[in-house]
Design an enzyme around this catalytic site. Structure first.
Site: not given
Ligand code: FNR
Length: 369
Positions: A182, A185, A101, A187, A234, A323-324
């Protein structure tokens, strides 16, 4: 076997994934500084998770200017590329696939991490409530307010595009199976896309076409550097991340996805926002995304195996990224296959530090400490 459709192979560009359970990109802030080089420990961490149909690396800088968090790795120098090659080889040896990524953090950065300690670039000088992290003397992440940004010059924008292309070449050299841009989110690419942080009056601001220009130039440059079958992206429509709020902008987001679809990309990865308090997607919105994009779609964000299986069955998505759950369960795919319980997560070790909470989560046949 539980949730059978998660275990059907899936075409990704010219490649085939062994299952539809994907390791989401996860920043862990354990790279070596200075130099932003991933460690041998990272090699163990990623290869432990090679049972995923696809591993997506943590967000990885395309240049020194792209850096916003202490301890995040890069993929633009020879040392970084060599270190990544060892990781990729290890994942491949375990039968996995892995893509890198690629990010530029833009305003989610601190000037102490920037070349010449300059203010970070963004589309404009709009300061949002973003926070980033530095490192303390024990290599633990400490949260700090991001430095107010300055607008990127046109030359700097061209350099960002070139840096994404260069990083794509480095990823290819390291043996990765592709790259994921990416665009999510809050960025840099997202900062150009949303009106809240883009107040420019040149060809990179104003209309949706202008605000999408940087994202699409980056996509085209990465495709030129490798090819469309090895470049995914993404995005996080309607996201509530880093206070770069996009608002409920369904039409514009569908338009952007249509532009991405024209590039015949490897995949579209949608990061859904409800796990951070955003509005949950309606099935209608999911269907519109599906209708707008022909190739593989991955979704992430608060998914369970059950929800993933249902959304694949409904045809909204092709694969799910966890993810987590992947942080805490190196053998997540096998656990889902068996319907086995998951390990307890330890959020205090998500960012920074060493082996603890990184490579020491137990496999099914081990006991949790
Ligand atoms: C993330 N996420 C994330 N996303 C991304 O695109 N690049 C990244 O580097 C990171 N880093 C990261 C670190 C940590 C510790 C967390 C918890 C999350 C978001 C991640 O990919 C995923 O979308 C979320 O975790 C939601 O999925 P789950 O955890 O509900 O399965």
């Amino acid at each position: 076997m539980a949730h059978d459709n998660l275990f059907e192979p899936l075409k990704m560009g010219t490649q085939t994934l062994k299952n539809r359970i994907i390791m989401a990109p996860l920043t862990r802030l354990r790279a070596i500084e200075p130099g932003d080089v991933p460690t041998a420990l990272a090699s163990e961490y990623y290869s432990q998770r090679a049972g995923a149909g696809l591993v997506i690396t943590e967000a990885t800088q395309v240049s020194f200017q792209a850096k916003g968090y202490a301890g995040a790795p890069g993929i633009h120098t020879q040392d970084q590329t060599t270190a990544w090659k060892a990781i990729v080889d290890n994942v491949h040896a375990k039968g996995g696939k892995i893509v890198a990524q690629l990010w530029h953090t833009g305003l989610v950065a601190h000037k102490s991490l920037q070349p010449d300690s300059k203010a970070p670039i963004s589309a404009s000088d709009v300061k949002v409530g973003a926070r980033t992290s530095l490192r303390d003397s024990d290599d633990q992440a400490i949260r700090v307010e991001a430095t107010p940004p300055r607008p990127a010059t046109i030359d700097e924008i061209k350099q960002v595009v070139a840096d994404f292309a260069h990083a794509t070449k480095c990823a290819q050299e390291a043996g990765f199976d592709g790259v994921e841009i990416h665009g999510a989110h809050g960025y840099l690419l997202h900062q150009f896309w949303v009106e809240h942080t883009n107040k420019r009056d040149d060809e990179y601001g104003g209309s949706k076409e202008n605000r999408a220009r940087l994202t699409l130039e980056v996509v085209d440059a990465c495709i030129a550097a490798w090819d469309n079958d090895h470049v995914g992206i993404r995005i996080s429509p309607q996201g509530a991340f880093n206070e770069v709020e996009a608002g409920y902008d369904e039409e514009n987001n569908i338009w952007l996805i249509e532009q991405l679809n024209k590039r015949n990309l490897m995949y579209l990865h949608i990061s859904e926002p409800d796990w951070v308090g955003g509005t949950p997607y309606s099935d209608g919105f999911r269907q519109r995304i599906r209708d707008a994009f022909d190739n593989m779609i991955i979704a992430a964000g608060g998914y369970t195996a059950e929800k993933a299986s249902q959304n694949i069955q409904a045809g909204y998505i092709d694969a799910v990224a966890f993810g987590r759950d992947y942080i805490a369960n190196p053998d997540l795919a096998e656990r889902i296959r068996q319907g086995a319980p998951l390990n307890e997560q330890h959020p205090q070790t998500f960012y920074g530090g060493g082996t603890e909470g990184y490579t020491d989560y137990p496999f099914l046949d081990e006991k949790q400490a």
